[in-house]
Design a protein around this motif. Sequence first.
Motif, short mmCIF file in Angstrom:
data_model
loop_
_atom_site.label_atom_id
_atom_site.label_comp_id
_atom_site.label_asym_id
_atom_site.label_seq_id
_atom_site.Cartn_x
_atom_site.Cartn_y
_atom_site.Cartn_z
N PRO A 238 34.68 1.62 -19.51
CA PRO A 238 34.55 2.52 -18.36
C PRO A 238 33.85 1.85 -17.19
CG PRO A 238 33.38 3.39 -20.29
CD PRO A 238 33.97 2.09 -20.68
N LYS A 239 34.24 2.23 -15.99
CA LYS A 239 33.58 1.70 -14.79
C LYS A 239 32.12 2.14 -14.78
CE LYS A 239 37.71 1.75 -11.95
NZ LYS A 239 38.38 2.32 -10.81
N TRP A 240 31.27 1.39 -14.08
CA TRP A 240 29.86 1.72 -14.03
C TRP A 240 29.67 3.04 -13.32
CZ3 TRP A 240 25.49 0.96 -16.24
CH2 TRP A 240 24.31 1.38 -15.61
N ASP A 241 29.15 3.98 -14.06
CA ASP A 241 28.82 5.28 -13.50
C ASP A 241 27.46 5.66 -14.06
OD1 ASP A 241 28.65 7.85 -12.56
OD2 ASP A 241 30.24 8.65 -13.83
N TYR B 203 26.41 6.65 -18.13
CA TYR B 203 25.52 5.86 -18.97
C TYR B 203 24.19 6.57 -19.23
CZ TYR B 203 28.95 2.22 -18.91
OH TYR B 203 30.11 1.52 -19.10
N THR B 204 23.79 7.46 -18.35
CA THR B 204 22.61 8.30 -18.62
C THR B 204 22.90 9.24 -19.78
OG1 THR B 204 21.99 8.21 -16.29
CG2 THR B 204 21.00 9.96 -17.61
#
Length: 128
Positions: A79-82, A86-87
């Motif tokens: 997945p793209k950095w979001d 990730y939180t």
Amino acid sequence: LGPVGARKIKEGGEVATDTTSTVIGMLIMVMYLGFDGFTSTWQEKLFKSLDVSTWNQMLYVGFLSTIITSFGQLGAPVPKWDPTLYTYILALSLSAAVAQIFILITIKEFGALLFATVMTTRQFLSIL
């Protein structure tokens, strides 16, 4: 599988009432309860016979889970950095680790039978 495997939706948006989905759902539930009972009993046996610590069990369970998950993710897109995603992943991982600590301490101190009784009661009440 879970609810998706046990439920079929007809074209009109209605839930199918065939017995196949009911049987599949019951089979999944029986398998889950069987594996769940086996796991806690096996962990209790390890605590008693090999004098394994709670932390060692957590380490090896986490390591094996990481290996199995890694094989399942081979070829899957990352997945793209979001930051929100990730939180949530971090929060879920931390809550699972804390829950694992309580599970292992309960099994070590009180045994697999009490743990299985508590978990089955919790699951029964959450279904109601």
